[in-house]
Design a protein around this motif. Sequence first.
Motif, PDB file in Angstrom:
ATOM      1  N   GLU A 175      20.905  64.044  29.910  1.00  0.00           N
ATOM      2  CA  GLU A 175      21.497  64.887  31.073  1.00  0.00           C
ATOM      3  C   GLU A 175      20.430  65.216  31.921  1.00  0.00           C
ATOM      4  OE1 GLU A 175      24.131  68.159  29.936  1.00  0.00           O
ATOM      5  OE2 GLU A 175      24.382  68.472  31.771  1.00  0.00           O
ATOM      6  N   LEU A 176      20.435  64.679  33.108  1.00  0.00           N
ATOM      7  CA  LEU A 176      19.248  64.841  34.330  1.00  0.00           C
ATOM      8  C   LEU A 176      20.169  65.570  35.183  1.00  0.00           C
ATOM      9  CD1 LEU A 176      18.185  61.207  33.960  1.00  0.00           C
ATOM     10  CD2 LEU A 176      16.577  63.232  33.595  1.00  0.00           C
ATOM     11  N   TYR A 177      19.280  66.572  35.765  1.00  0.00           N
ATOM     12  CA  TYR A 177      19.556  67.209  36.946  1.00  0.00           C
ATOM     13  C   TYR A 177      18.499  66.974  38.067  1.00  0.00           C
ATOM     14  CZ  TYR A 177      20.634  71.430  39.861  1.00  0.00           C
ATOM     15  OH  TYR A 177      21.053  72.087  41.054  1.00  0.00           O
ATOM     16  N   HIS A 178      18.748  66.830  39.451  1.00  0.00           N
ATOM     17  CA  HIS A 178      18.002  66.643  40.589  1.00  0.00           C
ATOM     18  C   HIS A 178      17.599  68.093  41.050  1.00  0.00           C
ATOM     19  CE1 HIS A 178      16.910  65.992  44.738  1.00  0.00           C
ATOM     20  NE2 HIS A 178      16.021  65.590  44.434  1.00  0.00           N
ATOM     21  N   HIS A 179      16.440  68.473  41.105  1.00  0.00           N
ATOM     22  CA  HIS A 179      16.298  69.895  41.507  1.00  0.00           C
ATOM     23  C   HIS A 179      15.411  69.855  42.638  1.00  0.00           C
ATOM     24  CE1 HIS A 179      13.453  74.042  40.892  1.00  0.00           C
ATOM     25  NE2 HIS A 179      14.894  73.934  41.469  1.00  0.00           N
ATOM     26  N   ASP A 180      16.320  70.331  43.732  1.00  0.00           N
ATOM     27  CA  ASP A 180      15.646  70.304  45.253  1.00  0.00           C
ATOM     28  C   ASP A 180      14.748  71.725  44.947  1.00  0.00           C
ATOM     29  OD1 ASP A 180      15.221  71.179  47.726  1.00  0.00           O
ATOM     30  OD2 ASP A 180      17.283  71.363  48.207  1.00  0.00           O
ATOM     31  N   MET A 181      13.403  71.440  45.325  1.00  0.00           N
ATOM     32  CA  MET A 181      12.401  72.718  45.167  1.00  0.00           C
ATOM     33  C   MET A 181      12.406  73.476  46.420  1.00  0.00           C
ATOM     34  SD  MET A 181      10.883  71.610  42.556  1.00  0.00           S
ATOM     35  CE  MET A 181       9.434  72.187  42.442  1.00  0.00           C
ATOM     36  N   ALA A 182      13.416  73.293  47.289  1.00  0.00           N
ATOM     37  CA  ALA A 182      13.345  74.438  48.275  1.00  0.00           C
ATOM     38  C   ALA A 182      13.433  75.787  47.947  1.00  0.00           C
ATOM     39  CB  ALA A 182      14.381  74.134  49.458  1.00  0.00           C
ATOM     40  N   LEU A 183      12.922  76.825  48.443  1.00  0.00           N
ATOM     41  CA  LEU A 183      13.006  78.260  47.812  1.00  0.00           C
ATOM     42  C   LEU A 183      14.497  78.527  48.285  1.00  0.00           C
ATOM     43  CD1 LEU A 183      11.465  80.147  46.053  1.00  0.00           C
ATOM     44  CD2 LEU A 183      10.727  80.992  48.671  1.00  0.00           C
ATOM     45  N   ASP A 184      15.227  79.212  47.369  1.00  0.00           N
ATOM     46  CA  ASP A 184      16.568  79.697  47.619  1.00  0.00           C
ATOM     47  C   ASP A 184      16.704  81.111  47.953  1.00  0.00           C
ATOM     48  OD1 ASP A 184      18.180  77.578  47.198  1.00  0.00           O
ATOM     49  OD2 ASP A 184      17.237  77.667  45.082  1.00  0.00           O
ATOM     50  N   HIS A 185      15.640  82.091  47.509  1.00  0.00           N
ATOM     51  CA  HIS A 185      15.576  83.534  47.523  1.00  0.00           C
ATOM     52  C   HIS A 185      14.109  83.849  47.384  1.00  0.00           C
ATOM     53  CE1 HIS A 185      19.618  83.381  46.424  1.00  0.00           C
ATOM     54  NE2 HIS A 185      19.224  82.597  45.394  1.00  0.00           N
ATOM     55  N   LEU A 186      13.678  84.804  48.635  1.00  0.00           N
ATOM     56  CA  LEU A 186      12.269  85.180  48.629  1.00  0.00           C
ATOM     57  C   LEU A 186      12.348  86.687  48.856  1.00  0.00           C
ATOM     58  CD1 LEU A 186       9.202  84.943  48.868  1.00  0.00           C
ATOM     59  CD2 LEU A 186       9.763  84.243  51.594  1.00  0.00           C
ATOM     60  N   ALA A 226       8.245  70.316  32.264  1.00  0.00           N
ATOM     61  CA  ALA A 226       9.564  70.543  32.128  1.00  0.00           C
ATOM     62  C   ALA A 226      10.140  69.518  33.394  1.00  0.00           C
ATOM     63  CB  ALA A 226      10.275  71.901  32.655  1.00  0.00           C
ATOM     64  N   TRP A 227       9.685  69.597  34.552  1.00  0.00           N
ATOM     65  CA  TRP A 227      10.222  68.561  35.663  1.00  0.00           C
ATOM     66  C   TRP A 227       9.664  67.267  35.667  1.00  0.00           C
ATOM     67  CZ3 TRP A 227       9.003  73.961  36.778  1.00  0.00           C
ATOM     68  CH2 TRP A 227       9.590  74.494  37.648  1.00  0.00           C
ATOM     69  N   LEU A 228      10.512  66.205  35.570  1.00  0.00           N
ATOM     70  CA  LEU A 228      10.014  64.736  35.580  1.00  0.00           C
ATOM     71  C   LEU A 228       9.840  64.855  37.253  1.00  0.00           C
ATOM     72  CD1 LEU A 228      11.999  64.940  33.067  1.00  0.00           C
ATOM     73  CD2 LEU A 228      12.163  62.553  33.535  1.00  0.00           C
ATOM     74  N   HIS A 229       8.608  64.790  37.616  1.00  0.00           N
ATOM     75  CA  HIS A 229       8.129  64.762  38.808  1.00  0.00           C
ATOM     76  C   HIS A 229       8.168  63.302  39.285  1.00  0.00           C
ATOM     77  CE1 HIS A 229       6.749  68.898  38.964  1.00  0.00           C
ATOM     78  NE2 HIS A 229       5.882  68.783  38.147  1.00  0.00           N
TER      79      HIS A 229
END
Length: 410
Positions: free
Chosen positions: A78-89, A58-61
Amino acid sequence: MAEFDVAIIGAGAAGIGAAGQLMAAGKSVVVLEAGARIGGRAWTSSDWFGMPFDIGCAWLHAADRNPFFPEAQAAGWELYHHDMALDHLYFGARKATPDEMERLREAEAALEACLEAHDGPDDRLSSLIADCHCLRAHSTFSGPMDFGKDDDEISVEDYRAAADLEPNYFTKQGFGALVAHWAGDLPVRLNHAVRRVDWSGSGVEVSGDWGWLRARACICTASPAVLAFDEIRFTPTLPEDQVEALFDLPMGLLTKIPLQISGTRLGLSPFDDLLIERHARHDIFFLSFPFDMDLMVGFVGGDFAWELEAAGEAAAVDFATNRLAEIFGSDMRRHVSGGRMTDWSSDRWVRGAYAVARPGKAAARERAGRSVGDRVFFAGEHLAGPLKQTCAGARLSGEDVAGQVLAALG
Ligand SMILES: Cc1cc2nc3c(=O)[nH]c(=O)nc-3n(C[C@H](O)[C@H](O)[C@H](O)COP(=O)(O)OP(=O)(O)OC[C@H]3O[C@@H](n4cnc5c(N)ncnc54)[C@H](O)[C@@H]3O)c2cc1C
């Protein structure tokens, strides 16, 4: 008896990439695919939820080095840049404190420093990870969620040689759909499982229940697990150290458990990353409502993924729902209208998600990829250098091997 310049085994990204290069060079090519569709581990389907969902990649790395990325842009996807930083732990049902979030970020830097400083013998990745729960939370990403293996089954050297995969993008239409679109109208024969490759003569004869054909060379893109399970018999057999290398590259597993959740967003924003750490690696990561779709996509990896796929879809959907209910309250259950589970472990022609070198066995990739007799070549994600395990890497590996085949054919 059909004669081709090159017979390619497998119509995944590697096989398609190789076919495209060879045809552009004027070679006659046939692609033999065991399954009923093109794409292999790149597979988008709207059958599950009535909207495109990536059952495989799924991720275009590494978008700056990923040939699919400019193609998706050019095609207006349609492309979306995904910041991999964790939002919720969360640790179970308990939300991590700001201090723990800070320690998690420090853990990431600490692991990178350890990797850089490591100059001992190739060891288990877990040997670099101390027993602190924030560091363990970070190692959930480096191990099960990233490599599809628990960190005591990953070679430090193999891990260290992997590329940084930033920047990462999603496409709403689906990565699998992008790969199928790019494949165009290549000469692919579906439902053509290759069971034998005979390279005892001057060229190569490949055969299966469908019959047989001859080619001057062949490129095999089956996963190392397919080859280790003897699904394809080579005559003469492959060199012993090459066979051993296939066993030193066992498949990791990543399992997606998408839950369809309507009427609430649980206070989360589209694409939020949420990790729930539990005991004994029963951790689960959620990608929240991608492209604002009614989906919370759960991911489990490593040994737990094999367990859960064996337990079946109902057990997996219950597990994922229970984890969210623990955090967001039992009332959220009435918003869950369905759920599915990917099942790559039981796909006979893949047998997992992607290959990972055993501790001490990082050199297995080079041995597994050696051509034999200048006419049997290998390509695939497991042979993709720093972009191993990725779809872009698989494609580049196929394209690279096509160049070697062209040189061999003269
Ligand atoms: C759940 C999951 C999530 C992933 N997420 C990502 C991601 O987000 N981003 C990313 O870049 N990568 C991701 N990957 C990895 C990526 O999908 C793969 O690295 C890539 O698609 C592999 O391409 P390939 O051509 O090497 O192999 P495959 O896609 O497996 O292609 C090989 C083909 O060969 C066929 N085959 C096997 N044996 C035979 C035979 N004997 N005869 C004929 N045909 C045969 C198979 O059916 C298959 O179609 C993910 C993988 C999985 C499973």
